[in-house]
Scaffold this active site. Structure first.
Site, PDB file in Angstrom:
ATOM      1  N   GLY A  42       0.944  -1.407   0.030  1.00 56.76           N
ATOM      2  CA  GLY A  42       0.017  -0.177   0.056  1.00 56.76           C
ATOM      3  C   GLY A  42       0.723   1.159  -0.149  1.00 56.76           C
ATOM      4  N   GLN A  99       3.314   9.892   0.633  1.00 60.16           N
ATOM      5  CA  GLN A  99       4.752   9.075   0.281  1.00 60.16           C
ATOM      6  C   GLN A  99       5.255   9.348  -0.924  1.00 60.16           C
ATOM      7  OE1 GLN A  99       2.537   5.570   1.810  1.00 60.16           O
ATOM      8  NE2 GLN A  99       4.554   5.306   2.688  1.00 60.16           N
ATOM      9  N   CYS A 122       6.133  -0.230   6.637  1.00 64.12           N
ATOM     10  CA  CYS A 122       5.782   0.938   5.943  1.00 64.12           C
ATOM     11  C   CYS A 122       6.892   1.477   5.173  1.00 64.12           C
ATOM     12  CB  CYS A 122       5.181   2.152   6.857  1.00 64.12           C
ATOM     13  SG  CYS A 122       4.802   3.629   5.824  1.00 64.12           S
ATOM     14  N   LEU A 123       6.617   1.825   3.807  1.00 62.33           N
ATOM     15  CA  LEU A 123       7.674   2.145   2.764  1.00 62.33           C
ATOM     16  C   LEU A 123       8.571   3.349   3.230  1.00 62.33           C
ATOM     17  CD1 LEU A 123       5.918   1.413  -0.674  1.00 62.33           C
ATOM     18  CD2 LEU A 123       7.763  -0.147   0.444  1.00 62.33           C
ATOM     19  N   HIS A 137      -4.075   1.837   7.725  1.00 60.46           N
ATOM     20  CA  HIS A 137      -2.904   2.290   7.696  1.00 60.46           C
ATOM     21  C   HIS A 137      -2.637   3.508   6.568  1.00 60.46           C
ATOM     22  CE1 HIS A 137       1.716   1.633   7.648  1.00 60.46           C
ATOM     23  NE2 HIS A 137       1.668   2.416   6.525  1.00 60.46           N
ATOM     24  N   GLU A 138      -3.400   3.153   5.528  1.00 62.15           N
ATOM     25  CA  GLU A 138      -3.297   4.186   4.204  1.00 62.15           C
ATOM     26  C   GLU A 138      -4.097   5.542   4.506  1.00 62.15           C
ATOM     27  OE1 GLU A 138      -0.821   3.930   2.609  1.00 62.15           O
ATOM     28  OE2 GLU A 138      -0.613   1.686   2.791  1.00 62.15           O
ATOM     29  N   HIS A 195      -2.247   7.476   6.709  1.00 60.85           N
ATOM     30  CA  HIS A 195      -1.024   8.553   6.085  1.00 60.85           C
ATOM     31  C   HIS A 195      -1.740   9.665   5.375  1.00 60.85           C
ATOM     32  CE1 HIS A 195       2.535   6.544   5.649  1.00 60.85           C
ATOM     33  NE2 HIS A 195       2.037   5.466   5.425  1.00 60.85           N
TER      34      HIS A 195
HETATM   35 NI    NI Z   1       2.950   3.532   5.150  1.00 62.36          NI
END
Ligand code: NI
Length: 181
Positions: A45, A50, A102-103, A144-145, A148
């Site tokens: 995701g 991001q 998380c990226l 999670h997204e 963000h």
């Molecule tokens: Ni993340």
């Protein structure tokens, strides 16, 4: 097009995203670029912040097998990958503690308590309003997204003990990327 992924410390990760007014070719392209960027980075995701953008868009692609049994059956009607414009969680149910990554936090992964099921509304890339019910890992990814997109990061939701354990790594990562915590 692969976009650079913003890391913890970058101030953009703390910005709340802005709702998208209509689905333009630019919005479709952004969602496609986000998917490509996420796949390249082997993520499941990614949210607009991001990649340094503030449109309220996230994309999710959960590989087969991440959710099993009852949860996989529950999520089966939801097509992957998901590109969600203006996603809003309208109901949360139950709770589950599980590992998350998380990226924007390379090398860090901790446990986060999340709702076990969510109902989420969004606009798809064809401009249609959708409502989906998700469970398990997919429900976790949606939470999670959308976090963000509200400028909230998963480390905010880790237990105090875990956050303390990651403190030196988090400090180092933040310093290397702009210093915002
Ligand atoms: Ni993340």
């Amino acid at each position: 097009m692969i976009l650079p992924i913003r890391k913890y410390g970058d101030p953009v990760l703390r910005e709340p995203a802005r709702p998208v007014g209509c689905i333009t070719p630019e919005i479709v392209q952004l969602a496609q670029d986000m998917l490509e960027t996420m796949h390249k980075a082997k993520g499941v995701g990614i949210a607009a912040e991001q990649v340094g953008r503030l449109e309220r868009i996230c994309v999710i692609d959960i590989p087969d097998g991440c959710d099993k049994g009852e949860q996989a059956a529950f999520n089966a009607p939801i097509p992957m990958p998901l590109a969600m414009v203006n996603p809003e969680i309208i109901s949360l149910e139950g709770s589950e503690n599980d590992k998350e990554g998380c990226l924007s936090f390379p090398g860090i992964g901790g446990s986060v308590v999340r709702a076990a099921k969510v109902v989420c509304t969004y606009i798809d890339l064809a401009g249609r309003r959708q409502t989906i019910s998700a469970a398990g890992f997919l429900a976790r990814a949606i939470q999670h997204e959308t976090d963000h997109l509200d400028g909230r990061l998963y480390v905010d939701r880790m237990s105090a003990v875990e956050r303390l354990a990651f403190a030196p790594k988090l400090k180092k990562l933040s310093r290397a990327n702009g210093g915002v915590r």
